[in-house]
Scaffold this active site. Sequence first.
Site, PDB file in Angstrom:
ATOM      1  N   CYS A  89      -8.925 -53.700  22.364  1.00 50.60           N
ATOM      2  CA  CYS A  89      -8.487 -55.532  21.855  1.00 50.60           C
ATOM      3  C   CYS A  89      -8.492 -56.053  22.959  1.00 50.60           C
ATOM      4  O   CYS A  89      -6.603 -55.219  23.001  1.00 50.60           O
ATOM      5  CB  CYS A  89      -7.879 -55.367  20.712  1.00 50.60           C
ATOM      6  SG  CYS A  89      -7.750 -56.827  19.957  1.00 50.60           S
TER       7      CYS A  89
ATOM      8  N   HIS B 135     -27.369 -57.009   8.835  1.00 49.52           N
ATOM      9  CA  HIS B 135     -26.770 -55.738   9.605  1.00 49.52           C
ATOM     10  C   HIS B 135     -25.905 -56.339  10.911  1.00 49.52           C
ATOM     11  O   HIS B 135     -25.217 -55.502  12.043  1.00 49.52           O
ATOM     12  CB  HIS B 135     -27.499 -55.061  10.129  1.00 49.52           C
ATOM     13  CG  HIS B 135     -28.579 -54.583   9.275  1.00 49.52           C
ATOM     14  ND1 HIS B 135     -29.708 -53.535   9.001  1.00 49.52           N
ATOM     15  CD2 HIS B 135     -27.726 -54.329   7.580  1.00 49.52           C
ATOM     16  CE1 HIS B 135     -29.874 -53.030   8.314  1.00 49.52           C
ATOM     17  NE2 HIS B 135     -29.234 -53.651   6.981  1.00 49.52           N
TER      18      HIS B 135
ATOM     19  N   SER C 263     -39.550 -49.913   8.503  1.00 47.01           N
ATOM     20  CA  SER C 263     -39.831 -48.593   7.585  1.00 47.01           C
ATOM     21  C   SER C 263     -39.871 -48.914   5.983  1.00 47.01           C
ATOM     22  O   SER C 263     -40.232 -48.156   5.241  1.00 47.01           O
ATOM     23  CB  SER C 263     -39.624 -47.723   8.153  1.00 47.01           C
ATOM     24  OG  SER C 263     -38.030 -47.690   8.117  1.00 47.01           O
TER      25      SER C 263
ATOM     26  N   TYR D  38     -24.085 -47.631  21.240  1.00 50.93           N
ATOM     27  CA  TYR D  38     -24.448 -49.110  21.428  1.00 50.93           C
ATOM     28  C   TYR D  38     -23.749 -49.506  22.521  1.00 50.93           C
ATOM     29  O   TYR D  38     -25.649 -50.238  22.458  1.00 50.93           O
ATOM     30  CB  TYR D  38     -23.140 -49.240  20.495  1.00 50.93           C
ATOM     31  CG  TYR D  38     -23.371 -49.501  18.721  1.00 50.93           C
ATOM     32  CD1 TYR D  38     -24.157 -50.176  18.604  1.00 50.93           C
ATOM     33  CD2 TYR D  38     -23.387 -48.600  18.569  1.00 50.93           C
ATOM     34  CE1 TYR D  38     -24.415 -50.491  17.210  1.00 50.93           C
ATOM     35  CE2 TYR D  38     -23.461 -48.201  16.806  1.00 50.93           C
ATOM     36  CZ  TYR D  38     -24.052 -49.444  16.389  1.00 50.93           C
ATOM     37  OH  TYR D  38     -25.007 -49.001  15.304  1.00 50.93           O
TER      38      TYR D  38
ATOM     39  N   ARG E  95     -27.683 -49.354  24.083  1.00 52.53           N
ATOM     40  CA  ARG E  95     -28.693 -50.289  23.391  1.00 52.53           C
ATOM     41  C   ARG E  95     -28.489 -51.796  23.817  1.00 52.53           C
ATOM     42  O   ARG E  95     -29.178 -52.545  23.773  1.00 52.53           O
ATOM     43  CB  ARG E  95     -28.958 -50.163  21.639  1.00 52.53           C
ATOM     44  CG  ARG E  95     -28.819 -49.143  20.934  1.00 52.53           C
ATOM     45  CD  ARG E  95     -28.835 -49.238  19.248  1.00 52.53           C
ATOM     46  NE  ARG E  95     -29.838 -49.943  19.006  1.00 52.53           N
ATOM     47  CZ  ARG E  95     -31.522 -49.651  18.997  1.00 52.53           C
ATOM     48  NH1 ARG E  95     -31.811 -48.953  19.118  1.00 52.53           N
ATOM     49  NH2 ARG E  95     -32.174 -51.111  18.018  1.00 52.53           N
TER      50      ARG E  95
ATOM     51  N   ALA F 106     -47.309 -55.458  15.318  1.00 57.50           N
ATOM     52  CA  ALA F 106     -46.555 -57.161  15.127  1.00 57.50           C
ATOM     53  C   ALA F 106     -46.615 -58.435  17.025  1.00 57.50           C
ATOM     54  O   ALA F 106     -47.021 -59.327  16.298  1.00 57.50           O
ATOM     55  CB  ALA F 106     -44.570 -57.254  15.339  1.00 57.50           C
TER      56      ALA F 106
END
Length: 243
Positions: free
Chosen positions: A143, A115, A185, A63, A66, A227
């Site tokens: 946290c 999501h 997809s 993550y 990303r 696209a």
Amino acid sequence: MEEVARALAASKSAVAFTGAGVSAESGVPTFRGAGGLWERYRPEELATPEAFERDPVLVWRWYKWRQELIYAADPNPAHLALAELERLGVLKAVITQNVDGLHRKAGSRRVVELHGNIWRVRCTSCGREFPVEKPVGEIPPRCPICGGLLRPAVVWFGEPLPRGAWEEALSLASSADFMLVVGTSGAVYPAAHIPRVAKRNGAVIAVVDPGETALDDIADFKIRGKAAEILPRLVAEVRRCLT
Ligand code: OAD
């Protein structure tokens, strides 16, 4: 293309349904056939509560990677075209499976994120959610209130979709007369039900994707291509139809 533009321009409640392909040209890799560092992991192996329990550092490394890509990314002409269609009064909303926030950054106002969003984290101990502005530093992050393990506030395989987003998407799909499906997809459920619900309720379905998709069976139109190339051309055609 002209036929799709004519149908879109004539529609009363068009909605877009997008996936990772819409962000591909912003430099955010898609999940399936992505290539590169993470190809040896399938999303189903990383994006699960079990994977996080087993190895939170591995999941956070993915993550963080990303987040870094997305942080450096700008909306591409496909995102901008969808925002433009909304401004023109042609598109009611964008329903997206993407967590990158690029539709909003491009100016789309009504965005339904099925999501979640990579710029939010949630504490696995106290449940509090926080926005994050940039990629996490040390992993796994903790946290700030209770010291518990933070996780990305995104939907993982086996988890339910956020109820509000799901209901809004269902309601948009049920009343849509046109659905523009872009860069997905169509392999991941329950999200992929959304275009099927639209089809069942009589919407015209147009799929924009360079490859085959699991939604091609319900497509009234299929435009093969990237696209970021197709959508600006579609907007230009729609503008012509509107004048
Ligand atoms: P996928 O990676 O499954 O599919 C990406 C789609 O984009 C494919 O159909 C490609 O052909 C297409 N594509 C690639 N480049 C494109 C381009 N330049 N323009 C248009 N299309 C292009 O991504 P999703 O369908 O979004 O879920 O995946 C669905 C979900 O699976 C994701 O939201 C994520 C993932 O696991 C979770 O993390 C829960």
